[in-house]
Design a protein around this motif. Sequence first.
Motif, mmCIF file in Angstrom:
data_model
loop_
_atom_site.group_PDB
_atom_site.id
_atom_site.type_symbol
_atom_site.label_atom_id
_atom_site.label_comp_id
_atom_site.label_asym_id
_atom_site.label_seq_id
_atom_site.Cartn_x
_atom_site.Cartn_y
_atom_site.Cartn_z
ATOM 1 N N SER A 110 97.513 91.988 -66.992
ATOM 2 C CA SER A 110 97.845 92.883 -68.101
ATOM 3 C C SER A 110 97.204 94.254 -67.866
ATOM 4 O O SER A 110 96.302 94.408 -67.035
ATOM 5 N N VAL A 111 97.654 95.241 -68.606
ATOM 6 C CA VAL A 111 97.120 96.601 -68.452
ATOM 7 C C VAL A 111 95.614 96.650 -68.712
ATOM 8 O O VAL A 111 94.866 97.216 -67.910
ATOM 9 N N PRO A 112 95.101 96.055 -69.819
ATOM 10 C CA PRO A 112 93.644 96.087 -70.016
ATOM 11 C C PRO A 112 92.871 95.389 -68.891
ATOM 12 O O PRO A 112 91.801 95.849 -68.496
ATOM 13 N N SER A 113 93.411 94.304 -68.358
ATOM 14 C CA SER A 113 92.744 93.601 -67.263
ATOM 15 C C SER A 113 92.670 94.483 -66.014
ATOM 16 O O SER A 113 91.630 94.566 -65.365
ATOM 17 N N ARG A 114 93.772 95.124 -65.708
ATOM 18 C CA ARG A 114 93.798 95.994 -64.524
ATOM 19 C C ARG A 114 92.846 97.184 -64.693
ATOM 20 O O ARG A 114 92.144 97.572 -63.766
ATOM 21 N N LYS A 115 92.818 97.748 -65.910
ATOM 22 C CA LYS A 115 91.892 98.859 -66.165
ATOM 23 C C LYS A 115 90.446 98.396 -66.002
ATOM 24 O O LYS A 115 89.614 99.115 -65.443
ATOM 25 N N ALA A 157 84.503 99.618 -70.963
ATOM 26 C CA ALA A 157 85.204 100.542 -71.856
ATOM 27 C C ALA A 157 86.550 99.968 -72.268
ATOM 28 O O ALA A 157 87.109 100.362 -73.293
ATOM 29 N N PHE A 158 87.067 99.027 -71.498
ATOM 30 C CA PHE A 158 88.357 98.410 -71.795
ATOM 31 C C PHE A 158 88.184 96.978 -72.288
ATOM 32 O O PHE A 158 89.110 96.181 -72.225
ATOM 33 N N SER A 159 86.985 96.661 -72.743
ATOM 34 C CA SER A 159 86.700 95.303 -73.199
ATOM 35 C C SER A 159 86.055 95.362 -74.587
ATOM 36 O O SER A 159 86.066 96.392 -75.251
ATOM 37 N N VAL A 160 85.488 94.267 -74.996
ATOM 38 C CA VAL A 160 84.823 94.212 -76.296
ATOM 39 C C VAL A 160 83.527 95.022 -76.237
ATOM 40 O O VAL A 160 82.959 95.221 -75.171
ATOM 41 N N ARG A 161 83.039 95.486 -77.402
ATOM 42 C CA ARG A 161 81.930 96.442 -77.473
ATOM 43 C C ARG A 161 80.652 95.994 -76.783
ATOM 44 O O ARG A 161 79.916 96.813 -76.254
ATOM 45 N N GLU A 217 99.961 96.565 -75.706
ATOM 46 C CA GLU A 217 99.163 96.052 -74.591
ATOM 47 C C GLU A 217 98.148 97.079 -74.122
ATOM 48 O O GLU A 217 96.995 96.757 -73.855
ATOM 49 N N ASN A 218 98.563 98.358 -74.060
ATOM 50 C CA ASN A 218 97.637 99.410 -73.633
ATOM 51 C C ASN A 218 96.487 99.597 -74.612
ATOM 52 O O ASN A 218 95.392 99.983 -74.235
ATOM 53 N N ALA A 219 96.749 99.346 -75.893
ATOM 54 C CA ALA A 219 95.723 99.557 -76.916
ATOM 55 C C ALA A 219 94.782 98.366 -77.052
ATOM 56 O O ALA A 219 93.742 98.477 -77.686
#
Length: 183
Positions: free
Chosen positions: A80-85, A130-134, A12-14
């Motif tokens: 989720s972790v990416p959403s929160r980041k 930075a935590f999403s798609v390019r 999930e973090n990755a």
Amino acid sequence: MDNLRFIREAMENASAFTAVPGWGGVWMGITALLAATWAANLSSPTRWLQAWLVEAGVAIAIGFGMMIRKARIVNISLLSVPSRKFVLSLSPPLLVGGLLTVVMYRAGLIHIIPGLWLLMYGTGIVTGGAFSVRIVPLMGVCFISIGTVALFSPPAWGNAFMAAGFGGLHIIFGLIIARKYGG
């Protein structure tokens, strides 16, 4: 059991935050173009700012609503972790931009606000992206570029820069995100 939890958390973090709503960006762009048309006909700087603040509220509602919709469609959690980041990285530049808007308004520097908003929004998109798609951070860089030019341009061009950034960039990148990243 702890190993499975560790593996799940590591995966999930990755992962990237993929609920950035492309169609929401398109709608945000359309409403920004409408706001630019409306604001261009207002003679008072205060009324101009009010028009764009209304647009900001509409855009936030569209973006948040479409993000919830896309998260449901692609079956991901907004907690989720990416959403929160993504949210934690996006929020500080937007909050600072809001505070600086008040300062600029009180100082009578409303003509600075288009460049300020485009820069702060772009910064938030780059950091959150930075935590999403390019393509999301690339969109932020484009906002920063337009905001930089807006800061050093005649004040009368501010509304056009707002239309180009919040209207044009949202529509262009929204269509790309919708087509390549599932809506």
